[in-house]
Enzyme design. Structure first.
Site: not given
Ligand code: G6P
Length: 608
Positions: A2, A27, A74, A100-101, A481, A485, A488, A504, A603
């Protein structure tokens, strides 16, 4: 997640608030809304969907208001519908709240308010705030908000408007970030400085349980319990250019291409060649204290957790200190054993991730020294840790983290070097690492020049529905990673595995339809990875390899090879992940996906 922006001043509020909301889009959100004070009273518009849908609603009408609040939601409590979008209003339509929250005790408060005759129109936890403020309101919005918040458990960043106070916003924070932006004859509130950076770079960060009364000329801050607070104005160094696309089609691509610069920034002023070590004064630890560290815990979420895994390899290899890596969401509910020499590093781009904050607090409670590796200056994690290192990557807008990841790893390599040189590492080896670090930004540039070749590979595979990523040692986390990527942003199912674990389980999936991305650099496990490659080929799997320049042997065994320059094994992840970022990016674009705002993702994850 949010986002909040609020404005009080002389300008028309609507265009300014909508522009601010757009800057918060990154975000992640699923509905949006706005409330403002017009001569005729409190007006609001809200709807599910994108900000453009809200804009369409607003365009139908003429608004002159110079005071307003706006929100991107959100969904947590209640589906993303028009009714559940913020703002939420009290019974009389006099008070509007954006939030927010999560209000954790909202059920009991809602029952209580129901009994008092309040009528609710949404499924959200937020709506109770509007009614609770109404319950206490006696002509003073600030006091009513303070009284309401004293009843609330959970987290909040809120902005409140009241019809009786046409040029005021009340804002408060507990657990969800909120800043006041100060201007001339105008002031702002926002959950993220990106929303207001076009207007001001002077901000005051609210602390937990602080409430502010903001009008065009002034603002006053006190706590929920009415203790006055003296505000500290801080200047944000981020520029507007940094939060714009700068000619790139997507923020993600811009951020991938920024990596030579961001990596230079991560090491700038932090290397001491003379002594073959790193200088990290922000850790706030004396030489003796650094010496006493005998165990390191690295805790984070998402991509930052992958950086932590790389950090584990780095610190153990260089400094010979035992390291554990913990998902912050798990660490917070475990019974971690913290000894005198334990140091916990929390790694977070945003510095706001709720689980990471909780891990930090849990470790602090148990007596650990808690350090942060953060990007956002002044973020909650940066402020609550005993010390830390900023990665200086600049604003990262693309939801899928790229430049923050490489900078987190670079900073972890600095930490490793510092700790190692205080223990067994020789001056000569320290200098060798520094030499290699200085070369990294240029080597990243070299890899970025292969973008067209990587795009051509993406073209061949973007229609596939499954991918496997394999790596070993330092590059096992890079496989994780790479897979993250891809899933996502392209919604292709992808799994990362340590290469040797393939036999395995995942080997059962391999056939001519399964592309496998192998990070197979010339390192101590190179031969082993070549054997894994042979196993994949025997089952007709298609292989895209990331290999070390000059490794002709691997080229004969795979379908495609992307070469990266040679560096010390410790630093290889910073290079090997770049082709994987580009591969994911191109495949997602080819599939027509919204690369910068992937569905359902946020985000900065500010809920549990
Ligand atoms: C969300 C984002 C990721 C990020 C993760 C941790 O899932 O989409 O890209 O790695 O949060 O976020 P931070 O701000 O703690 O690195």
């Amino acid at each position: 997640m949010c986002g909040i922006i609020g404005y009080v001043g002389k300008e028309k509020a609507v265009p300014l608030l909508v522009e601010g909301l757009k800057r918060l889009e990154y975000r992640g959100y699923d509905s949006a809304g706005i409330a403002m004070l017009e001569d005729k009273g409190l007006i609001y518009e809200k709807c599910a969907g994108k900000i453009t849908a809200l804009e369409a609603l607003l365009q139908e009408k003429q608004f002159d208001s110079t005071t307003g609040i706006a929100h991107t939601r959100w969904a947590t409590h209640g589906e993303p519908t028009d009714l559940n979008a913020h703002p939420h209003l009290d019974c009389k339509g006099k008070i509007a709240v954006v939030h927010n929250g999560i209000i954790e005790n909202y059920r009991s408060l809602r029952e209580l308010l129901n009994r008092k005759g309040h009528k609710f129109t949404s499924d959200t936890d937020t709506e109770i705030l509007a009614h609770l403020i109404e319950e206490y309101y006696d002509g003073d919005l600030m006091e009513a908000t303070q009284a309401a918040l004293s009843q609330v458990e959970g987290t909040y960043g809120i902005a409140v408007l009241c019809k009786d106070s046409p040029h005021q916003i009340v804002a408060a924070r507990h657990g969800s970030p909120l800043v006041i932006g100060t201007g001339k004859g105008e002031n702002f509130v926002a959950s993220d400085v990106a929303a207001i950076l076009r207007h001001t770079n002077k901000v005051v960060y609210l602390e937990d349980r602080e409430v502010a009364l903001v009008d065009p000329e002034n603002f006053v801050i006190s706590t929920v319990d009415k203790t006055e607070v003296t505000p500290q104005i801080q200047e944000i160094s981020w520029t507007l250019d940094q939060i714009e696309k700068g000619g790139f089609p997507h923020f993600m691509l811009k951020e991938i291409f920024e990596q030579p610069t961001t990596l230079r920034n991560a090491i700038r002023g932090r290397l001491n060649y003379e002594e073959g070590t790193a200088r990290l004064n922000g850790l706030n630890l004396q030489y003796e204290e650094l010496h006493l560290i005998d165990r390191v815990i690295l805790s984070a979420c998402g991509t930052a957790w992958h950086a932590a895994l790389v950090g584990e390899y780095m610190i153990e290899d260089a400094a010979l200190i035992p390291v554990e890596v913990e998902y912050a969401s798990e660490f917070r509910y475990r019974s971690p054993i913290i000894n005198e020499g334990t140091v916990l590093f929390v790694i977070s781009q945003s510095g706001e991730t709720t689980d990471t904050q909780a891990a930090l607090r849990e470790a602090k409670r148990k007596g650990a020294t808690v350090l942060g590796i953060c990007n956002v200056v002044g973020s909650t994690i940066a402020r609550e840790t005993d010390g830390g290192v900023y990665i200086h990557a600049g604003p990262e807008i693309g939801v899928a983290s790229t430049k923050a990841f490489t900078s987190q790893m670079m900073v972890l390599s600095l930490v490793s070097l510092l700790l190692a040189r205080m223990r067994t590492m020789s001056l000569e080896r320290g200098r060798e690492i520094i030499d290699a670090m200085y070369k990294i930004p240029e080597q990243v540039e070299e890899i970025l020049r292969k973008d067209a070749d990587i795009k051509a590979i993406a073209e061949k595979y973007y229609k596939k529905n499954n991918f496997l990523y394999l790596g070993r040692g330092f590059n096992f986390p890079v496989a994780l990673e790479g897979a993250l990527k891809l899933k996502e942003i392209s919604y292709i199912h992808a799994e990362g595995y340590p290469a040797a674990e393939m036999k395995h389980g995942p080997i059962a999936l391999i056939d001519e339809n399964m592309p496998v991305v192998v990070v197979g650099l010339r390192d101590k496990v190179h031969d082993k990875v070549l054997s894994n490659i042979a196993e994949i080929k025997a089952r007709k799997g298609k292989i895209i390899a990331v290999a070390t320049e000059g490794d002709d042997e691997i080229a004969d065994k795979v379908d495609h090879v992307i070469y990266i320059p040679h560096t010390l094994e410790l630093l290889t992840p910073v290079l090997s992940v770049i082709p994987l970022q580009l591969l994911a990016y191109h495949m997602a674009v080819m599939r027509g996906c919204n690369v910068d705002q992937p569905r359902n993702l946020a985000k900065s994850v500010t809920v549990e």
